[in-house]
Design an enzyme around this catalytic site. Structure first.
Site, PDB file in Angstrom:
ATOM      1  N   HIS A 164       0.865  -1.189   0.000  1.00 57.00           N
ATOM      2  CA  HIS A 164       0.000   0.000   0.000  1.00 57.00           C
ATOM      3  C   HIS A 164       0.898   1.233   0.000  1.00 57.00           C
ATOM      4  O   HIS A 164       2.023   1.198   0.479  1.00 57.00           O
ATOM      5  CB  HIS A 164      -0.862  -0.047   1.266  1.00 57.00           C
ATOM      6  CG  HIS A 164      -1.930   0.992   1.345  1.00 57.00           C
ATOM      7  ND1 HIS A 164      -1.673   2.306   1.684  1.00 57.00           N
ATOM      8  CD2 HIS A 164      -3.275   0.917   1.174  1.00 57.00           C
ATOM      9  CE1 HIS A 164      -2.805   2.981   1.712  1.00 57.00           C
ATOM     10  NE2 HIS A 164      -3.796   2.163   1.400  1.00 57.00           N
ATOM     11  N   ASP A 190       2.953  -4.294   8.074  1.00 57.70           N
ATOM     12  CA  ASP A 190       1.678  -3.593   7.932  1.00 57.70           C
ATOM     13  C   ASP A 190       0.567  -4.621   8.123  1.00 57.70           C
ATOM     14  O   ASP A 190       0.306  -5.442   7.242  1.00 57.70           O
ATOM     15  CB  ASP A 190       1.609  -2.948   6.544  1.00 57.70           C
ATOM     16  CG  ASP A 190       0.249  -2.329   6.233  1.00 57.70           C
ATOM     17  OD1 ASP A 190      -0.682  -2.449   7.060  1.00 57.70           O
ATOM     18  OD2 ASP A 190       0.103  -1.741   5.142  1.00 57.70           O
ATOM     19  N   GLN A 218      -4.648  -5.291   6.930  1.00 64.69           N
ATOM     20  CA  GLN A 218      -5.600  -6.217   6.328  1.00 64.69           C
ATOM     21  C   GLN A 218      -5.560  -7.604   6.960  1.00 64.69           C
ATOM     22  O   GLN A 218      -6.362  -8.463   6.601  1.00 64.69           O
ATOM     23  CB  GLN A 218      -5.317  -6.336   4.821  1.00 64.69           C
ATOM     24  CG  GLN A 218      -5.453  -5.041   4.054  1.00 64.69           C
ATOM     25  CD  GLN A 218      -6.883  -4.524   4.019  1.00 64.69           C
ATOM     26  OE1 GLN A 218      -7.842  -5.269   4.219  1.00 64.69           O
ATOM     27  NE2 GLN A 218      -7.032  -3.235   3.749  1.00 64.69           N
ATOM     28  N   LYS A 235     -10.676  -0.826  10.463  1.00 68.42           N
ATOM     29  CA  LYS A 235     -10.868  -2.052   9.687  1.00 68.42           C
ATOM     30  C   LYS A 235     -11.211  -3.237  10.589  1.00 68.42           C
ATOM     31  O   LYS A 235     -11.595  -4.301  10.103  1.00 68.42           O
ATOM     32  CB  LYS A 235      -9.608  -2.355   8.864  1.00 68.42           C
ATOM     33  CG  LYS A 235      -9.255  -1.265   7.854  1.00 68.42           C
ATOM     34  CD  LYS A 235      -8.040  -1.639   7.030  1.00 68.42           C
ATOM     35  CE  LYS A 235      -7.500  -0.454   6.235  1.00 68.42           C
ATOM     36  NZ  LYS A 235      -8.428   0.051   5.230  1.00 68.42           N
ATOM     37  N   CYS A 260      -4.785   2.517  -3.748  1.00 66.35           N
ATOM     38  CA  CYS A 260      -3.552   3.004  -3.112  1.00 66.35           C
ATOM     39  C   CYS A 260      -2.405   2.025  -3.315  1.00 66.35           C
ATOM     40  O   CYS A 260      -1.619   1.757  -2.388  1.00 66.35           O
ATOM     41  CB  CYS A 260      -3.766   3.259  -1.613  1.00 66.35           C
ATOM     42  SG  CYS A 260      -4.917   4.599  -1.265  1.00 66.35           S
TER      43      CYS A 260
END
Length: 410
Positions: free
Chosen positions: A127, A204, A207, A230, A368
């Site tokens: 991302h 990261d 997700q 999220k 993104c």
């Protein structure tokens, strides 16, 4: 609750989410954009509302009852997150989300340390939030970015990635799960290989954290970033986990209130631990809501959530095979419930706009992830991203809508 995800009453779970009952353009809403932001259960909405109605005050700055209640609720959310990810509370920095967390690491850890000739290793699937901060730091330090490429199915080319872990690489910045391809990377193994080589790892987890069990301690990374909205929590919430040795060695990223012990005009003594990085008034009500979201997810069980979403993913993927001219991007052996796709002869924005008229919310664009889309050879895609509150019936309705829109677009 039963250990079998199939025994959970998922219809009852879905009823916990008020927004999912609404209509869009006169059609029942089908929300397939959870990779963008998750919907909020009633308990999260109530917790945020209750804080403002009954406990609203600033944290750590008052001895009155409201101030004590606010501080207890805010620090309680930190403790809940720490248990959820199996880490220590004093290693968890509360912030606005993954973007802030990665920038914090880039400016506070990397900027003082990187030098000309150093390399920052990222992957093709990152991302922008895990690319742009490193570019900015590289410009200021003389370091350069190195890109690890992918296999045709969207999985990392692991031999090439290991070969790229050369002595000049100081940082490996890597998505746990791709927001476009759904690829779930073997993070624990990659962190182990990086540690052997003295490479600092930043993961990261935006997700991954909402969709599968995440034991940060077991991953053995150096930094792990998450985004609260999220995870069924409020927007403007998130956290950075950092090894204690890094927290102690890193200078503050922002200056102001709360991150200090004593301020004099001839110098300032900074606060300890995570509070050193939490300048100013935080999103207190948001973190109260995130704490409620963590309770909710924990009650369901992240293993149950993952199993439910994997069943939905398999059903959706099979159903999409019946759409003429439709191409799915990302078929790694292990992937999350994210399906990016394109249909021959149609623009993704047109497709998403017409699907919206059928009540279906999907994402369209470059997500993104411009470098990844360039590698895929497409300008844009549509992305259907599922969560445990979605249903097989919604997938059926989505397929019907796709067939209808496909005919309209010729």
């Amino acid at each position: 609750m039963s250990m079998d995800a199939a025994a959970i009453d998922w219809a009852s779970v879905r009823a916990d989410f008020p927004l999912l009952t609404r209509q869009v353009h006169g059609k029942p809403l089908i929300y397939f954009d959870s990779a963008n932001t998750g919907q909020k259960p009633a308990c999260v909405i109530s917790a945020t509302d209750d804080f403002y109605r009954h406990h609203n005050a600033n944290v750590s700055r008052a001895v009155h009852a409201l101030g004590s209640e606010a501080t207890e609720a805010y620090e309680g959310a930190r403790s809940k997150l720490a248990r959820f990810f199996n880490v220590r509370s004093d290693e968890l920095i509360l912030c606005s989300g993954t973007t802030f967390a990665i920038n914090l690491v880039a400016y506070s850890w990397a900027l003082p340390r990187l030098q000309p000739g150093d390399r920052i290793l990222v992957t093709r699937m990152e991302h922008h939030a895990n690319i742009v901060p490193w570019q900015l730091i590289a410009q200021r330090t003389g370091a350069t970015l190195k890109v690890a490429e992918l296999l045709p199915d969207g999985a990392l080319d692991l031999p090439a990635l290991y070969a790229a872990m050369t002595p000049d690489v100081k940082v490996l910045a890597l998505a746990h799960t791709s927001n476009v391809l759904g690829t779930v990377n073997p993070v624990a193994h990659l962190c182990k290989e990086a540690r052997k080589r003295g490479i600092i790892t930043l993961i990261d987890g935006s997700q991954a954290a909402p969709h599968m069990p995440v034991d940060i301690t077991a991953l053995d990374c150096d930094f792990y970033a998450i985004t609260g909205h999220k995870m069924c929590g409020p927007t403007g919430t998130g956290a950075l986990w950092a090894r204690r040795e890094h927290i102690d060695a890193m200078p503050p990223f922002l200056g102001g209130g709360e991150m200090i012990k004593e301020v004099r005009f001839d110098g300032t003594v900074f606060n300890e631990g995570p509070h050193k990085f939490e300048a100013g008034t935080p999103n207190i009500a948001g973190f109260v809501g995130l704490g409620a979201a963590v309770d909710y997810l924990s009650q369901l069980g992240m293993a149950h959530i993952e199993a439910r979403e994997q069943a939905l993913l398999a059903y959706l993927t099979e159903a999409l095979h019946g759409i003429d001219g439709l191409h799915i991007f990302g078929r790694a052996p292990r992937k999350a419930a994210v399906v990016s796709f394109a249909i021959d002869g149609t623009h993704s924005h047109d497709l998403a706009t017409l699907l919206d008229l059928e009540g279906v919310a999907v994402r369209s664009g470059q997500h993104c992830a411009h470098p990844l889309l360039q590698w895929l050879g497409v300008g844009t895609t549509c992305r259907a991203s599922l969560a445990f509150y979605n249903t097989h019936e919604e997938i059926d309705a989505f397929i019907v809508a796709l067939h209808k829109v496909r005919k309209l677009l010729g």
